[in-house]
Design a protein around this motif. Structure first.
Motif, short mmCIF file in Angstrom:
data_model
loop_
_atom_site.label_atom_id
_atom_site.label_comp_id
_atom_site.label_asym_id
_atom_site.label_seq_id
_atom_site.Cartn_x
_atom_site.Cartn_y
_atom_site.Cartn_z
N SER A 24 32.16 -73.10 11.24
CA SER A 24 30.70 -72.99 11.17
C SER A 24 30.08 -73.09 12.56
O SER A 24 29.14 -72.36 12.89
N ILE A 28 27.81 -70.13 14.27
CA ILE A 28 26.43 -70.40 14.70
C ILE A 28 26.27 -70.05 16.18
O ILE A 28 25.26 -69.50 16.60
N ASP A 38 22.44 -62.22 13.73
CA ASP A 38 23.07 -63.15 12.81
C ASP A 38 23.71 -62.37 11.67
O ASP A 38 23.12 -61.44 11.14
N SER A 109 20.19 -78.73 6.42
CA SER A 109 21.38 -78.04 6.93
C SER A 109 21.00 -77.04 8.00
O SER A 109 21.70 -76.88 9.00
N SER A 110 19.87 -76.36 7.83
CA SER A 110 19.41 -75.39 8.83
C SER A 110 18.91 -76.10 10.09
O SER A 110 19.08 -75.60 11.21
N ARG A 113 21.52 -76.77 12.88
CA ARG A 113 22.21 -75.63 13.49
C ARG A 113 21.71 -75.41 14.93
O ARG A 113 20.95 -74.48 15.20
N PRO A 163 27.23 -79.28 11.54
CA PRO A 163 27.85 -78.16 12.26
C PRO A 163 28.63 -78.63 13.48
O PRO A 163 28.20 -79.51 14.22
#
Length: 267
Positions: A24, A28, A38, A109-110, A113, A163
């Protein structure tokens, strides 16, 4: 997305999914550091399917045992090696599913990143892997894996939701802390990845329903195939090397990359 980028994403995912260097984190970083587009959730699902196929094929004998014991485990009967393995995998997966769903639904979670977060986790958890690998005893084998250790490793696995941590890396770290040999610790970590990848793929799939078209289906198929092949090769190489080599080479890579990312993030 160009064919080159599609294949690049698939290969990066395949190689890094099972090595303790964070898939991950690399996915990213790819658009963040190169300016590339992306890859999107649909391709994320596709490469997860590819890597899932690789780990299932490589550990098919263990997967067959878990599948054979699953009906008994779901009925609460844990009286055979097959049902114990199936229940251990269920127990080890539950914490990540719960916490992962919360992070996804809340958007946290975002928020994690970022290059800085990945830099710190690459560096910190890389050094932790080195410490546990050097200090941890090698007294347990995969056959010793029970519900208590499954629950403990399930909590370790939750850390992989940050991440850059590496799901395989943090599970191997936990397994070495518990005293499993390098090879069997990695084996347990890989088996734990199967239900986790299924759960993650299912969650991501909910966000891409309705987006399907012919081109996306073609791109997804290409990504899945390349991720499958690269993951199978990386997994085979790592498991073979663990018979004679420690996790130190991966730690060195993590420390170097983490240091570079922190310099980039704070410069």
């Amino acid at each position: 997305m160009s064919l080159f980028q599609l294949i690049l994403v698939a290969i990066i995912q395949g190689i890094t999914e099972f090595l303790p260097i964070s898939s991950s984190g690399h996915l990213i970083l790819l658009p963040s550091l190169t300016g590339m587009e992306d890859q999107g959730l649909a391709i994320d699902v596709a490469v997860h399917v590819g890597t899932l196929g690789a780990v299932v094929l490589y550990f098919w004998s263990d997967v067959k045992l878990a599948l054979a014991g699953l009906p008994s485990a779901l009925r609460g009967r844990i009286d055979t090696p097959q049902s114990r393995l199936a229940m251990a995998l269920i127990v080890a997966t539950i914490p990540t599913v719960i916490v992962g769903a919360i992070l996804h639904l809340t958007g946290l979670s975002s928020a994690m990143r970022s290059v800085a977060v990945i830099g710190w986790t690459m560096l910190g958890f890389g050094l932790l892997l080195y410490w546990m690998d050097q200090k941890g005893p090698q007294t347990k084998e995969a056959a010793d894996w029970g519900l208590r250790d499954a629950a403990i490793l399930g909590l370790w696995q939750v850390l992989a939701l940050i991440p850059g941590t590496s799901r395989s890396g943090i599970c191997i770290t936990g397994a070495r802390h518990l005293g499993y040999t390098r090879e069997d610790g990695a084996r347990i970590a890989m088996l734990m990845s199967i239900p986790t990848i299924i759960a993650s793929g299912a969650l991501l799939s909910l966000d891409v329903i309705g987006q399907a078209n012919a081109q996306l289906a073609k791109d997804s198929a290409i990504a899945a195939v390349f991720a499958f092949v690269s993951a199978l090769l990386a997994l085979s190489l790592m498991m073979r090397l663990l018979r004679s080599v420690s996790f130190t080479p991966y730690v060195i890579y993590r420390v170097i990359l983490g240091t570079i990312l922190l310099i980039v993030a704070y410069s």
